[in-house]
Design a protein around this motif. Structure first.
Motif, PDB file in Angstrom:
ATOM      1  N   SER A   4       0.825  -1.208   0.000  1.00  0.00           N
ATOM      2  CA  SER A   4       0.000   0.000   0.000  1.00  0.00           C
ATOM      3  C   SER A   4       0.860   1.260   0.000  1.00  0.00           C
ATOM      4  CB  SER A   4      -0.919  -0.014   1.228  1.00  0.00           C
ATOM      5  OG  SER A   4      -1.635   1.198   1.333  1.00  0.00           O
ATOM      6  N   GLY A   5       1.905   1.268   0.838  1.00  0.00           N
ATOM      7  CA  GLY A   5       2.758   2.441   0.907  1.00  0.00           C
ATOM      8  C   GLY A   5       3.510   2.697  -0.386  1.00  0.00           C
ATOM      9  N   MET A   6       4.090   1.654  -0.959  1.00  0.00           N
ATOM     10  CA  MET A   6       4.831   1.833  -2.210  1.00  0.00           C
ATOM     11  C   MET A   6       3.899   2.236  -3.345  1.00  0.00           C
ATOM     12  SD  MET A   6       7.663  -1.254  -2.001  1.00  0.00           S
ATOM     13  CE  MET A   6       8.388  -0.823  -3.598  1.00  0.00           C
ATOM     14  N   SER A   7       2.681   1.738  -3.312  1.00  0.00           N
ATOM     15  CA  SER A   7       1.709   2.130  -4.341  1.00  0.00           C
ATOM     16  C   SER A   7       1.413   3.623  -4.248  1.00  0.00           C
ATOM     17  CB  SER A   7       0.421   1.318  -4.164  1.00  0.00           C
ATOM     18  OG  SER A   7      -0.539   1.697  -5.129  1.00  0.00           O
ATOM     19  N   ARG A   8       1.304   4.140  -3.028  1.00  0.00           N
ATOM     20  CA  ARG A   8       1.052   5.581  -2.855  1.00  0.00           C
ATOM     21  C   ARG A   8       2.214   6.416  -3.384  1.00  0.00           C
ATOM     22  NH1 ARG A   8      -0.345   6.694   3.213  1.00  0.00           N
ATOM     23  NH2 ARG A   8      -0.309   8.844   2.429  1.00  0.00           N
ATOM     24  N   LEU A   9       3.431   5.866  -3.343  1.00  0.00           N
ATOM     25  CA  LEU A   9       4.593   6.612  -3.845  1.00  0.00           C
ATOM     26  C   LEU A   9       4.563   6.805  -5.354  1.00  0.00           C
ATOM     27  CD1 LEU A   9       7.576   5.198  -1.730  1.00  0.00           C
ATOM     28  CD2 LEU A   9       6.001   7.065  -1.194  1.00  0.00           C
ATOM     29  N   THR A  10       3.718   6.063  -6.031  1.00  0.00           N
ATOM     30  CA  THR A  10       3.635   6.199  -7.495  1.00  0.00           C
ATOM     31  C   THR A  10       2.639   7.266  -7.912  1.00  0.00           C
ATOM     32  OG1 THR A  10       1.897   4.517  -7.738  1.00  0.00           O
ATOM     33  CG2 THR A  10       4.188   3.744  -7.732  1.00  0.00           C
ATOM     34  N   THR A  11       1.900   7.862  -6.964  1.00  0.00           N
ATOM     35  CA  THR A  11       0.878   8.839  -7.335  1.00  0.00           C
ATOM     36  C   THR A  11       1.523  10.130  -7.820  1.00  0.00           C
ATOM     37  OG1 THR A  11       0.725   9.678  -5.065  1.00  0.00           O
ATOM     38  CG2 THR A  11      -0.754   7.872  -5.685  1.00  0.00           C
ATOM     39  N   ALA A  12       0.831  10.792  -8.717  1.00  0.00           N
ATOM     40  CA  ALA A  12       1.388  11.988  -9.367  1.00  0.00           C
ATOM     41  C   ALA A  12       1.670  13.103  -8.355  1.00  0.00           C
ATOM     42  CB  ALA A  12       0.431  12.475 -10.449  1.00  0.00           C
ATOM     43  N   ALA A  13       0.780  13.276  -7.376  1.00  0.00           N
ATOM     44  CA  ALA A  13       0.955  14.375  -6.426  1.00  0.00           C
ATOM     45  C   ALA A  13       2.219  14.197  -5.591  1.00  0.00           C
ATOM     46  CB  ALA A  13      -0.270  14.477  -5.522  1.00  0.00           C
TER      47      ALA A  13
END
Length: 419
Positions: A378-387
């Motif tokens: 979940s955390g690494m997935s959030r790191l891929t977000t554009a913002a």
């Protein structure tokens, strides 16, 4: 001038002071470094006069009590185990510190050894230069990192956390410090600060990472201390290992994962989980084992490479994201590289840096004790977000525009000593 640098602790404590020691030697000072016994190699590579002192923090942290230490979430429990370690090693370190500082004209230290260093500076009547990896002195903006993770509603409340920490820490340290002061022929209680020479307290973090802080001339914000390009050359660390460089260029930028000195109970399970998470996210992984995963053997495949250590400033510009334990040095390097960060913190200043990156919009923070495969994914997935990626890139641009922290710090030391 004869300067003694007391560099104890983990790599994140010793290496910044080694960088400063090398630069001070280049300024013409006669520098002696007292470093943790398992971390003397780099000072020696740089041609410094280095003496092994104190304890091997890696060995200490791999004991059952040491592993318990890094999981403590309350101030008192953390201080209790800290002082137990100091009781085991502190008296011996006191003897060693007295020996290596004989004839010194100034003492440089970090927080791990500041109590001893300040007492020695008082006894010898010499200047003290302290290095803060994180805000550790009373201020209006952020509370003491070991008391509260988020800013409190008022400036007065933020300042009060430092008094609270000082009082709690003194309860645990006083008997050890009383004994050391007696050994040096000093009264049991130190005099009021106004009767002592005021120390220089280098604020070793970027203003980009802790915006809004202002200090006086005795607390300059210098940025994080790291090896200069010249010293990277001398230590053979100025270029990427050719095999690693080839692996990095053979595919998409990877995620760098390292837990530094944090003990990992089941390294094989952790590595298997990292592999599954990165495959599910279609991200290559570069794992630096450090102390926490020291039992994992180096290996290479197209999607996963395992190495003992990397130089963060060399490697992170080639990465897409970084997952780490939250030490000040890798936190700064990750932001400087302009990539988003996931901090899995355990103790000391690590939770502060994790929450700070979340507040700045450039990272994700979890406690290491809560880390699971799902939490990592979940955390690494959030790191891929554009913002997050945009904000990390913006902060990286700001940090790269700042002067080199080691050069600034050495100039501040020279100015202070000449005053």
């Amino acid at each position: 001038m004869r300067i003694t640098v007391l560099a104890l602790g983990s790599r994140g404590d010793v290496y910044p002071l080694t960088a400063l020691a090398a630069e001070l030697a280049r300024h013409g000072h006669e520098v002696r470094v007292g470093a943790s016994m398992n971390l003397v190699d780099l000072p020696r590579q740089l041609g410094l006069d280095v003496v092994p002192v104190g304890w091997n923090q890696q060995s200490m942290m791999q004991t059952e009590r040491g592993r318990e230490w890094v999981t403590k979430s309350t101030l008192d429990s953390f201080l209790q185990i800290t002082i137990e370690a100091y009781r085991d090693y502190g008296r011996r370190f006191g003897d060693e510190a007295i020996e290596i500082t004989a004839g010194t004209e100034a003492i440089v230290c970090a927080v791990v050894s500041e109590q001893w260093a300040a007492t020695l500076a008082e006894a010898y009547d010499v200047p003290l230069i302290a290095y803060d990896l994180t805000p550790s002195r009373p201020n209006d903006v952020v509370p003491h990192p070991l008391v509260a993770l988020d800013p409190l509603p008022t400036a007065a409340a933020n300042r009060a956390t430092y008094l609270h920490y000082t009082r709690r820490a003194w309860r645990y340290r006083r008997d050890l410090m009383f004994a050391f002061r007696r050994q040096l022929g000093l009264p049991a209680m130190p005099p009021p600060p106004k009767r002592l020479r005021r120390p220089l307290e280098l604020q070793g973090y970027s203003p980009t990472l802790v915006p809004g802080l202002t200090w006086d001339a005795y607390r300059p914000i210098v940025g994080d201390l790291r090896l200069t390009p010249d010293d990277l050359d001398r230590a053979g660390m100025s270029t990427l290992d050719p095999e690693l460089a080839e692996w990095l260029s053979a595919g998409e930028p990877p995620a760098l994962l390292t837990f530094g000195s944090t003990h990992v109970a089941d390294p094989a399970a952790m590595m298997a989980g990292i592999g599954r998470v990165c495959r599910s996210l279609r991200v290559r992984a570069l794992v630096a084992t450090g102390w926490g995963l020291a039992g994992v053997a180096p290996s290479t495949s197209a999607e996963l490479r395992v190495v003992p250590y990397v130089d963060y400033d060399l490697v992170l510009p080639h990465c897409a994201m970084v997952v780490h334990h939250g030490s000040a040095s890798i936190t700064a390097a990750g932001v400087r590289a302009g990539i988003p960060t996931m901090v899995c913190s355990s103790y000391a200043d690590q939770p502060f840096w994790g929450r700070q990156l979340e507040r700045l919009g450039a990272g994700v923070h979890v406690r290491f004790t809560d880390l699971s495969e799902d939490v990592l994914r979940s955390g690494m997935s959030r790191l891929t977000t554009a913002a997050l990626r945009r904000r990390a890139a913006q902060l990286g641009e700001q940090m790269r525009a700042e002067p080199h922290g080691t050069l600034v710090a050495a100039d501040e030391v020279d100015k202070y000593l000449a005053g």
